[in-house]
Design a protein around this motif. Sequence first.
Motif, PDB file in Angstrom:
ATOM      1  N   GLY A  16       2.484  11.944   6.949  1.00  0.00           N
ATOM      2  CA  GLY A  16       1.698  12.637   5.743  1.00  0.00           C
ATOM      3  C   GLY A  16      -0.072  12.539   5.894  1.00  0.00           C
ATOM      4  O   GLY A  16      -0.896  13.304   5.748  1.00  0.00           O
ATOM      5  N   LEU A  17      -0.271  11.068   5.973  1.00  0.00           N
ATOM      6  CA  LEU A  17      -1.711  10.993   6.078  1.00  0.00           C
ATOM      7  C   LEU A  17      -2.320  11.161   7.459  1.00  0.00           C
ATOM      8  O   LEU A  17      -3.371  11.744   7.365  1.00  0.00           O
ATOM      9  N   ASN A  26      -7.928  10.535   3.129  1.00  0.00           N
ATOM     10  CA  ASN A  26      -6.890  10.138   4.027  1.00  0.00           C
ATOM     11  C   ASN A  26      -7.241   9.226   5.245  1.00  0.00           C
ATOM     12  O   ASN A  26      -6.259   8.486   5.462  1.00  0.00           O
ATOM     13  N   SER A  27      -8.563   9.152   5.676  1.00  0.00           N
ATOM     14  CA  SER A  27      -8.798   7.950   6.773  1.00  0.00           C
ATOM     15  C   SER A  27      -8.548   6.839   6.169  1.00  0.00           C
ATOM     16  O   SER A  27      -8.089   5.730   6.779  1.00  0.00           O
ATOM     17  N   VAL A  28      -9.268   6.678   4.848  1.00  0.00           N
ATOM     18  CA  VAL A  28      -9.360   5.272   4.254  1.00  0.00           C
ATOM     19  C   VAL A  28      -7.778   4.904   3.903  1.00  0.00           C
ATOM     20  O   VAL A  28      -7.330   3.568   4.192  1.00  0.00           O
ATOM     21  N   MET A  67       0.777  -1.226  -0.160  1.00  0.00           N
ATOM     22  CA  MET A  67      -0.035  -0.058   0.114  1.00  0.00           C
ATOM     23  C   MET A  67       0.644   1.036   0.058  1.00  0.00           C
ATOM     24  O   MET A  67       0.193   2.213   0.103  1.00  0.00           O
ATOM     25  N   PRO A  68       2.174   1.354  -0.198  1.00  0.00           N
ATOM     26  CA  PRO A  68       3.047   2.292  -0.243  1.00  0.00           C
ATOM     27  C   PRO A  68       2.495   3.410  -1.225  1.00  0.00           C
ATOM     28  O   PRO A  68       2.603   4.397  -1.284  1.00  0.00           O
ATOM     29  N   VAL A  69       1.948   2.679  -2.420  1.00  0.00           N
ATOM     30  CA  VAL A  69       1.634   3.607  -3.456  1.00  0.00           C
ATOM     31  C   VAL A  69       0.371   4.430  -3.431  1.00  0.00           C
ATOM     32  O   VAL A  69       0.316   5.556  -3.668  1.00  0.00           O
ATOM     33  N   LEU A  70      -0.543   3.942  -2.739  1.00  0.00           N
ATOM     34  CA  LEU A  70      -1.711   4.421  -2.291  1.00  0.00           C
ATOM     35  C   LEU A  70      -1.381   5.639  -1.600  1.00  0.00           C
ATOM     36  O   LEU A  70      -1.804   6.691  -1.557  1.00  0.00           O
ATOM     37  N   SER A  71      -0.660   5.199  -0.389  1.00  0.00           N
ATOM     38  CA  SER A  71      -0.303   6.286   0.738  1.00  0.00           C
ATOM     39  C   SER A  71       0.466   7.319  -0.124  1.00  0.00           C
ATOM     40  O   SER A  71       0.085   8.632   0.175  1.00  0.00           O
ATOM     41  N   ARG A  90      -5.875   3.758   6.919  1.00  0.00           N
ATOM     42  CA  ARG A  90      -6.228   2.425   7.399  1.00  0.00           C
ATOM     43  C   ARG A  90      -5.565   1.542   6.700  1.00  0.00           C
ATOM     44  O   ARG A  90      -5.085   0.420   7.124  1.00  0.00           O
ATOM     45  N   CYS A  91      -5.522   1.518   5.167  1.00  0.00           N
ATOM     46  CA  CYS A  91      -4.890   0.595   4.496  1.00  0.00           C
ATOM     47  C   CYS A  91      -3.384   0.660   4.671  1.00  0.00           C
ATOM     48  O   CYS A  91      -2.961  -0.478   4.616  1.00  0.00           O
ATOM     49  N   HIS A  92      -2.727   1.819   4.950  1.00  0.00           N
ATOM     50  CA  HIS A  92      -1.372   2.115   5.204  1.00  0.00           C
ATOM     51  C   HIS A  92      -1.017   0.998   6.736  1.00  0.00           C
ATOM     52  O   HIS A  92      -0.179   0.294   6.593  1.00  0.00           O
ATOM     53  N   ARG A  93      -2.085   1.217   7.461  1.00  0.00           N
ATOM     54  CA  ARG A  93      -1.851   0.685   8.900  1.00  0.00           C
ATOM     55  C   ARG A  93      -1.778  -1.052   8.444  1.00  0.00           C
ATOM     56  O   ARG A  93      -1.367  -1.516   9.135  1.00  0.00           O
ATOM     57  N   ARG A  94      -2.860  -1.521   7.928  1.00  0.00           N
ATOM     58  CA  ARG A  94      -3.059  -2.653   7.750  1.00  0.00           C
ATOM     59  C   ARG A  94      -1.967  -3.302   6.946  1.00  0.00           C
ATOM     60  O   ARG A  94      -1.513  -4.382   7.207  1.00  0.00           O
ATOM     61  N   SER A  95      -1.356  -2.637   5.696  1.00  0.00           N
ATOM     62  CA  SER A  95      -0.545  -3.399   5.123  1.00  0.00           C
ATOM     63  C   SER A  95       0.889  -3.252   6.076  1.00  0.00           C
ATOM     64  O   SER A  95       1.490  -4.081   5.715  1.00  0.00           O
ATOM     65  N   GLY A  96       0.994  -2.374   6.812  1.00  0.00           N
ATOM     66  CA  GLY A  96       2.358  -2.324   7.677  1.00  0.00           C
ATOM     67  C   GLY A  96       2.223  -3.538   8.655  1.00  0.00           C
ATOM     68  O   GLY A  96       3.347  -4.037   9.017  1.00  0.00           O
ATOM     69  N   ASN A  97       1.029  -3.706   9.189  1.00  0.00           N
ATOM     70  CA  ASN A  97       1.069  -4.870  10.282  1.00  0.00           C
ATOM     71  C   ASN A  97       0.813  -6.247   9.595  1.00  0.00           C
ATOM     72  O   ASN A  97       1.100  -7.129  10.427  1.00  0.00           O
TER      73      ASN A  97
END
Length: 134
Positions: free
Chosen positions: A63-64, A109-111, A1-5, A114-121
Motif C-alpha cells: 500500500g505504501l 508515503n515515502s516517510v 510501525m504497523p500503526v503508522l503504515s 522508510r519507517c516501515h522498512r526500518r521497523s521490519g529490519n
Amino acid sequence: MPVLSCAVVVADALLSVAWAAGIVLKPECVPGGLLWVPWCLACALLFLLCSKSEGGGRTQFLGLIFGVAWGWTFLFDALVLALKQDLEGCQKSYFELDLKICLGVLAVNSVALRCHRRSGNEAGSGSEPLLEGA
C-alpha cells in the motif's frame, strides 16, 4: 510501525474517495471528467485492502509502494502546467491542486515506507521477504 503504515494507507484510501467526490462535484475541471471516478474508487479499495496487518506487514508495504507511485504523478501535473500555458480557470486550479496533493502524498508515503522498512529490519520481529536485499 504497523500503526503508522496502516494509518497512512487508510489516509490514502480516504483521499482517493475525497478526490472522487471532488470530481463528481466539478467534472468539467478534470480532463476526462467522470471517467476518473471509478479509478479513484478502485484505488480507494486497493488502499483499504492493503491496510490489513496480515502477512507480517507486507500488505501495508505494498500500500505504501502504491502511495509513493501515486505521489510521483506530480511530474505529470508539473509537465501539464509547464507545457499548456493556455490553461485557465478551474482546469488550471485542478492541476495546481493535484500537484500539491501528489507532492504531499509522495512525502508522507515515502516517510512511512522508510519507517516501515526500518521497523521490519531493526525490530527483530522477522524479516519480510519483499524487503530482503533492499
